[in-house]
Write an enzyme that holds these catalytic residues in place. Structure first.
Site, PDB file in Angstrom:
ATOM      1  N   ARG A  17       0.804  -1.228   0.000  1.00  0.00           N
ATOM      2  CA  ARG A  17       0.000   0.000   0.000  1.00  0.00           C
ATOM      3  C   ARG A  17       0.836   1.277   0.000  1.00  0.00           C
ATOM      4  O   ARG A  17       0.316   2.368  -0.210  1.00  0.00           O
ATOM      5  CB  ARG A  17      -0.974  -0.010   1.189  1.00  0.00           C
ATOM      6  CG  ARG A  17      -2.227  -0.827   0.886  1.00  0.00           C
ATOM      7  CD  ARG A  17      -3.140  -0.899   2.089  1.00  0.00           C
ATOM      8  NE  ARG A  17      -2.652  -1.855   3.079  1.00  0.00           N
ATOM      9  CZ  ARG A  17      -3.126  -1.958   4.318  1.00  0.00           C
ATOM     10  NH1 ARG A  17      -4.068  -1.124   4.732  1.00  0.00           N
ATOM     11  NH2 ARG A  17      -2.651  -2.856   5.148  1.00  0.00           N
ATOM     12  N   SER A 409      35.164  44.473  -4.663  1.00  0.00           N
ATOM     13  CA  SER A 409      33.892  43.991  -5.193  1.00  0.00           C
ATOM     14  C   SER A 409      34.001  43.541  -6.657  1.00  0.00           C
ATOM     15  O   SER A 409      34.804  44.078  -7.420  1.00  0.00           O
ATOM     16  CB  SER A 409      32.849  45.109  -5.136  1.00  0.00           C
ATOM     17  OG  SER A 409      32.550  45.378  -3.787  1.00  0.00           O
TER      18      SER A 409
END
Ligand code: UD1
Ligand code: CA
Length: 479
Positions: A17, A409
């Site tokens: 099941r 950056s």
């Protein structure tokens, strides 16, 4: 009587099941498969032997046991001819088994170790031949019913499909957990028949057979009937998960952990959380995760096999096999992949992905970066938008950034590359060669400004108009 104890776990059924290629026993429930929870519970009786009856998908179940319970023996039941047949098969493979034998179905994962311990204690103290663990439930449908005498003593079990009207009304059910005297079990199993609706050998029949043979049988009624809930389909699995979640979370809160919203907090049974940790809503803590005291997790964070040390915080992020050092901070919205290791007080801010890299103590990667196969030194600063290009299309290479160095950056560090202690990389650089201590590396095109370009190439545009106004203002200002 022998004081030896053993456990037999029934795990030969497929569990159709579940509608799964995976056997039911291996479906996961908060960090362990169903079978793993039952095996863990059997530790409470300190068994000399643990025998798992395997059958359907035996190779998968055996592979699991080899890895997680190598002491467990497996016995192969080729055909699933019933729970009695399964136990008989186990005993035939273990002819020396003596003392107390606990039998448990492998699909009742909520059984508490203490309950199993109590069952065995009561069984041995009373000198029972069989003690069955039972529960009184609201909906007994599908389960075996415990039939008692007027004086309350246990007579037998009757399966739902073999029960009559009166028996069907009984709400005390068989949990499929038992303590047996090994000799009585062996002797009575030999008498089992298949005279029932399913044509199977029912282990449950041993109750009546043993009693008729003059042995003492009894039931131990569990206080909390959820402990013996079975699992047949995925809806039941979700129900069991919810119950176990409640148990785990309550225990954690009682131990001093703050869970702001236990309802949306999913913590595996295998996870450790120290007192005074704080877990915000919407978190999942999985596997071998450990969270130390004072740490704050969430909201909306997933930690898989991740160590979070004292006082650290992980906000709205996902971490897998990572380590977040003492007082370090992560997030919001970051991704720590395997072998990401943050030192004490390190910072991994927003939208940062880290893989197989060390971020040294006090180092910062605050915004929008990818750090892969790198070692970032203590107190280094990796500014916004830095990418470590660790992959050349064929191989991965390593990058190092030294102590207290500064990466400007939007730089790309093209691996392999070494940036020494105390050096600078200018913003917007593409770094492909090493940088020595104290140096500034600039690796980008030089800026060139073309005066009057807008008026010449974009006349009449809003940009041109803005430029003209600005130039006029400058003239006025100069007067
Ligand atoms: C069984 C009990 C029932 C009890 C219920 C609790 C019997 C006859 N019935 O019913 O009284 O209320 O559990 O959940 O025992 N298994 C094997 N080999 C087999 C058959 C089963 O290993 O040949 C294993 C299954 O994988 C499972 C366990 O035994 O782990 C129980 O089997 P299952 O078929 O689910 O029994 P139930 O019908 O639920
Ligand atoms: Ca069952």
């Amino acid at each position: 009587m022998s004081s030896e104890r053993s456990a037999i776990i029934l795990a030969a059924g497929l569990g159709t099941r579940m509608k799964s290629a995976k056997p039911k026993m291996l479906h996961e429930l908060l960090g362990r498969p169903l079978l793993g929870h039952v095996l863990k519970a059997t530790r409470a009786i300190r068994p000399e032997r643990r025998i798992v009856v395997v059958g359907a998908a035996a190779d998968q179940v055996t592979a699991y046991l080899d890895e997680y319970a190598p002491d467990a023996e497996t016995v192969f039941q080729a055909e699933q001819l019933g729970t009695g047949h399964a136990v008989r098969t186990a005993l035939e493979a273990a002819p020396d088994l003596a003392g107390t034998v606990v039998v448990a179905a492998g699909d009742i994962p909520l059984l508490r170790p203490d309950t199993l311990g109590e069952l065995v204690e009561i069984h041995e103290k009373a000198g029972n031949a069989v003690t069955v663990l039972t529960a009184v439930v609201d909906d007994p449908s599908g389960l075996g019913r415990i039939v008692r005498d007027e004086d309350g003593s246990v007579l037998r079990n009757v399966e739902h499909r073999d029960a009559d009207e009166t028996e069907l009304a009984i709400r005390e059910i068989n949990s499929s957990v038992y303590a047996f005297d090994a000799a009585v079990l062996r002797e009575q199993l030999a008498k089992l028949t298949t005279a029932n609706d399913q044509g199977e050998e029912y282990l449950t029949d041993v109750l009546e057979l043993a009693r008729e043979a003059g042995h003492q049988i009894a039931a131990f009624v569990v206080d909390d009937p959820t402990e013996v809930l079975g699992c047949n389909d995925r809806a039941q699995l979700a129900g069991l998960r919810r119950i176990l979640q409640g148990r785990i979370n309550t225990e954690l809160m009682k131990s001093g952990v703050t869970l702001e919203d236990p309802e949306t907090t999913w913590i595996d049974a295998t996870v450790k959380v120290a007192p005074d940790a704080l877990i915000r809503p919407g978190c999942q803590l999985k596997g071998a995760t450990a969270v130390d005291t004072g740490a704050e997790i969430g909201p909306d964070t997933t930690l898989n096999d991740t160590i979070v040390e004292a006082g650290a915080s992980v906000v709205r992020s996902h971490a897998d096999q990572a380590t977040v050092g003492e007082g370090a901070t992560v997030g919001p919205f970051s991704y720590l992949r395997p072998a990401a290791k943050l030192g004490e007080g390190a910072k991994v801010g927003a939208y940062v992905e880290v893989k197989k890299s060390e971020i040294g103590p006090g180092a910062k990667v605050p915004h929008l970066s990818y750090i892969g196969d790198a070692t970032i030194g203590a107190k280094a600063n990796v500014s916004a938008g830095v990418i470590v290009a660790n992959y050349d299309g064929v191989n991965k290479h390593r990058t190092t950034v030294g102590e207290a160095s500064f990466i400007g950056s939007d730089s790309v560090l093209i691996a392999p590359v070494d940036i020494a202690d105390g050096s600078y990389v200018a913003a917007g650089s593409a770094i492909s060669a090493g940088v020595a201590p104290g140096e500034l590396a600039i690796a980008r095109g030089r800026q060139e400004n073309k005066e009057g370009w807008v008026a010449a190439k974009r006349p009449g545009t809003v940009t041109d108009e803005a430029a003209k106004r600005a130039l006029k203002d400058d003239e006025v200002a100069r007067e």
